[in-house]
Design an enzyme around this catalytic site. Structure first.
Site, PDB file in Angstrom:
ATOM      1  CE  LYS A 125      -3.539  -0.306  -0.529  1.00 53.56           C
ATOM      2  NZ  LYS A 125      -4.272  -0.348  -1.759  1.00 53.56           N
ATOM      3  CG  HIS A 180       4.281  -6.016  -1.483  1.00 54.72           C
ATOM      4  ND1 HIS A 180       4.316  -4.778  -2.001  1.00 54.72           N
ATOM      5  CD2 HIS A 180       2.870  -6.426  -1.713  1.00 54.72           C
ATOM      6  CE1 HIS A 180       3.232  -4.383  -2.500  1.00 54.72           C
ATOM      7  NE2 HIS A 180       2.320  -5.433  -2.534  1.00 54.72           N
ATOM      8  CB  SER A 191      -3.208   2.813   2.726  1.00 56.20           C
ATOM      9  OG  SER A 191      -3.742   2.245   1.362  1.00 56.20           O
TER      10      SER A 191
END
Length: 301
Positions: free
Chosen positions: A53, A115, A145
């Site tokens: 995010k 990620h 988020s």
């Protein structure tokens, strides 16, 4: 598997968080570990790395349009972003793995996202001297988020309520581990590796044109003024939020009835979530955790 089948697929109950080589993870991102670690990068691969995010899809879509938007316009119009830019460690039953999608990509350069904290990146990316773009987002907006993302994303653990989620974030008990370790780890790696471009979400939000130029310079890509304007417009928040090939609305692991994948895209939305006491406590812990780095973030623009 086609887009429609993916949109309708059912998943088992939410996964549990567990410690994996010192980083909190869920099995969807570790089940294919050996294949991911043995992934063979090519010298012209471009890896897009972020904490969850923090602008991953934004930069993924930007790069895809920069390289292939004009030569293959049907690609951006008909192929969802998670197929155009494979998520390397992704492994959900019934869907192609990130490694499979990357391996079958024939276009060059391959755009691949991860990620992973820096220490989890497969060694072939370093051996091949691949270019890597890392995007970092200020902790306060990032946690907000991430909270809304976990509410609607079935491959993430149950988020619980906002206060408990915020506490877990500060403790690093999030999928892909501690935000602090993640952004600092990549920042330190960048100091010794000129093939890493470190971008900030806040800079992208404030002046996309300037950051687009930085990305082009880093990658050695030349855009004429018309194409530059077109990419800028296409990666605007509203344009992407309304683009079904960029907004993840075609993937069944996310429940858009709870929250859209692209929610606000703003800098400073944390002010609508943090109480005064939460903010004070967060700032206190933040100072301690960031005392050992030159890395600076803006929480408003």
């Amino acid at each position: 598997m086609g887009v429609r089948a993916i949109a309708q697929m059912e998943l088992p109950p939410r996964p549990e968080l567990f410690d994996f080589h010192g980083v909190s993870m869920v099995h969807y991102f570790t089940d294919n570990w050996d294949n991911v670690q043995n992934f063979q990068a090519r010298p012209d691969d471009i890896l897009i790395a972020t904490y969850p995010k923090a602008g991953t899809t934004w930069v993924s879509h930007m790069l895809d349009l920069m390289y292939f938007g004009k030569s293959s316009p049907e690609r951006a119009a008909s192929v969802p972003i998670y197929e155009r830019v494979p998520f390397l460690e992704f492994c959900v039953q019934g869907m192609p793995t990130g490694v499979e999608l990357a391996d079958k990509t024939t276009l060059s350069p391959r755009l691949i996202k991860t990620h992973f904290p820096v220490q989890f990146v497969p060694k072939s990316f370093w051996e091949q001297n691949c270019r890597i773009i890392y995007v970092a987002r200020n902790a306060k907006d990032n946690v907000v988020s991430y909270f809304h993302f976990d509410r609607m994303n079935k491959v993430e653990p149950e988020p619980g309520d906002w206060p408990s989620f915020l506490q877990r974030f500060q403790e690093g008990k999030m999928v892909f581990g501690s935000w602090y370790d993640h952004v600092k780890g990549w920042w330190e790696k960048k100091k010794s590796n000129p093939k890493i471009l470190y971008l900030f979400y806040e800079d992208l939000a404030e002046d996309m044109g300037c950051e687009l130029d930085r990305v082009c310079n880093f990658l050695g890509v030349s855009l004429n003024e018309e194409d530059r304007s077109w990419v800028k417009q296409a990666v605007g928040f509203d344009a992407m939020k309304n683009n079904s090939m960029a907004n993840y609305s075609t993937i069944g692991v996310m429940d858009f009835k709870i929250s859209p994948f692209m929610r606000k895209g703003k800098v400073g939305d944390w002010k609508n979530h943090f109480t005064v006491s939460q903010n004070e406590e967060f700032d206190e812990q933040y100072k301690l955790k960031m005392a050992d780095t030159s890395l600076c973030f803006r929480t408003e623009i």
